[in-house]
Design a protein around this motif. Structure first.
Motif, mmCIF file in Angstrom:
data_model
loop_
_atom_site.group_PDB
_atom_site.id
_atom_site.type_symbol
_atom_site.label_atom_id
_atom_site.label_comp_id
_atom_site.label_asym_id
_atom_site.label_seq_id
_atom_site.Cartn_x
_atom_site.Cartn_y
_atom_site.Cartn_z
ATOM 1 N N SER A 8 0.825 -1.221 0.000
ATOM 2 C CA SER A 8 0.000 0.000 0.000
ATOM 3 C C SER A 8 0.852 1.261 0.000
ATOM 4 C CB SER A 8 -0.883 0.037 1.250
ATOM 5 O OG SER A 8 -1.611 -1.147 1.364
ATOM 6 N N GLY A 39 -4.242 2.059 -2.280
ATOM 7 C CA GLY A 39 -4.625 1.008 -1.323
ATOM 8 C C GLY A 39 -5.491 0.014 -2.057
ATOM 9 N N PHE A 63 1.741 -0.172 12.808
ATOM 10 C CA PHE A 63 1.918 0.275 11.421
ATOM 11 C C PHE A 63 3.116 1.198 11.286
ATOM 12 C CE2 PHE A 63 -2.894 0.389 10.871
ATOM 13 C CZ PHE A 63 -2.923 -0.730 10.076
ATOM 14 N N ALA A 97 -10.126 -3.061 11.929
ATOM 15 C CA ALA A 97 -8.967 -3.032 11.018
ATOM 16 C C ALA A 97 -8.915 -4.283 10.154
ATOM 17 C CB ALA A 97 -7.685 -2.889 11.833
#
Ligand code: FAD
Length: 397
Positions: free
Chosen positions: A134, A139, A216, A371
């Motif tokens: 990504s 994305g 992340f 998520a």
């Protein structure tokens, strides 16, 4: 079932009973996950023992050929191993994106030299991998990616940025999609590279999340030199490999929470704890939602078993695989929504001053469950994939 496979089942069961420590047969809290890699850390001697014993059997990658560090099991034996591990409640001895996602792609598309160099350390849990797919504007529409790799002598020189890279700051290697053919149509100018995260010019910056965690990263590439031998598959042919890799990712994700806490079976326990005697219409409705959720989970597990049986019989299971990730991640989110509703005022705790530790952990897990409906392709995109590739519906105009 043949007597040979039955014999394998008995031997596997006996081996697991003798070698899986009792503490490794309990549900695994997230902070006890073991990630393979150069900087591996164990929380207990049992964890180390379990890791080393499974590694030495080649059972981190049970169905890979032994020459690449795998266990050399056929698909039927591998399915027996996984069902015996489930039966005993064995924890996964390590989590490794390399094994789940890149490994199968290397086995299919990598050169012999790449397989011999990259697969054995992966299969021994010595390298931790992250996924560089990504980008800030790529994305769902992944083929719009812009991170470039220009050829320069024996190297590619990589510039650009990747985002939402899970554990980018803790990984040893990345598999990344890069643009090598800027003049080509967007799907045709992409290649798959593997790169050492310690290469000069790579910076991984953690991103803080609403759940209070920071798994992340945004990864920046500034004139990063990557040897040309790290190109997997053909130059500008990376899109085919990316699609294969995403299939493996979705298959892995549909199993993600098998050992996660709380499971659907804990949901039944929560039902008794927080709502032992539903009385009002609202409470009865909540009870019914919880029971429906448990039934859906049961149906999902049966479908998964059917998928494994189909794969063993070499039937085409790609349709079920595409549906599996969507259904599983949506069901997981529903489970947490119901749990929070059941907990009432004990839900949504953010600090241990007013809430018990496991109640605070539940809030994080609830947020993280959203998520999972985005990671590996959002639910909406999964629905598009199913509509087009499984049901054969036409593109909307
Ligand atoms: C937990 C987690 C871990 C991740 N780990 C990684 C990782 O390690 N490496 C990596 O490369 N990436 C990773 N990602 C990124 C993930 O792949 C992307 O978030 C995902 O593909 C969606 O892309 P996006 O965030 O850019 O959202 P967008 O593509 O901008 O989508 C925004 C919204 O629009 C919807 N949408 C977009 N296109 C369509 C369409 N055609 N039809 C209908 N609806 C549409 C989406 O469903 C979504 O609701 C991770 C994400 C999460 C949540």
């Amino acid at each position: 079932m043949s007597s040979t496979i039955e014999q394998f089942r008995e031997e596997t069961r006996a081996w697991l009973e003798a070698n899986c420590p009792a503490s490794m047969r309990t549900p695994m809290p997230e902070d006890e996950l073991i990630w393979g890699g150069r900087e591996i850390q164990f929380k207990s001697d049992d964890q180390r023992l379990w890791f080393e014993r499974m590694r030495d059997k080649g059972w981190f990658a049970p169905d890979w050929p032994t020459e690449y560090g795998g266990g050399g099991l056929d698909p039927e034996q591998a399915a027996v191993l996984s069902s015996e591990m489930r039966r005993l409640g064995c924890r996964p001895p390590q989590i490794n994106l390399g094994i789940w996602m890149l490994g199968p792609v290397l086995l299919e598309f990598g050169s012999e030299e790449q397989k011999r160099e990259l697969l054995p350390p992966m299969a021994r849990g010595e390298t931790r991998w992250c996924q560089g797919f990504s980008e800030p504007n790529a994305g769902s529409d992944l083929a719009s990616l812009r991170t470039s790799a220009r050829e320069d002598g024996d190297d590619f020189v990589v510039n650009g940025t990747k985002i939402w890279t899970s554990y980018g700051n803790k990984s040893d290697w990345m598999y990344a999609l890069v643009r090598t053919g800027p003049q080509q149509p967007k799907h045709a100018g992409i290649s798959l590279l593997v790169l050492d995260m310690k290469s000069p010019g790579v910076t991984a910056t953690p991103i803080d999340l609403i759940s209070g965690k920071s798994s992340f990263c945004q990864v920046f590439f500034d004139e990063v030199r990557v040897p040309k031998r790290n190109l997997i598959g053909p130059l500008n042919g990376g899109w085919t490999l990316a699609k294969a890799l995403l299939q493996h990712e979705r298959k892995a994700m549909s199993k993600f929470s098998e050992s996660a806490l709380p499971t659907h079976f804990d949901l039944a326990a929560h039902l008794h704890e927080y709502l032992p005697e539903p009385a009002s219409t609202g409470e009865i409705a909540l009870h019914q939602r919880a029971v429906a959720c448990l039934m859906d989970e049961h149906a999902f597990r049966l479908t998964n078993r059917r998928m494994l049986e189909g794969m063993r019989a070499r039937e085409d299971m790609s349709g079920v695989m595409a549906i599996s990730k969507l259904v599983h991640s949506e069901q997981e989110r529903d489970k947490f929504e119901i749990l929070l509703d059941l907990m009432g005022h004990r839900g949504l705790g953010f600090s241990t001053q007013a809430h018990r530790e496991r109640e605070v952990a539940m809030t994080g897990a609830w947020l993280a469950s959203f998520a999972q409906t985005i990671a590996g392709g959002s639910s909406e995109v999964q629905l598009n994939v199913i509509a087009k590739r499984v049901l054969g519906l036409p593109d909307s105009k």
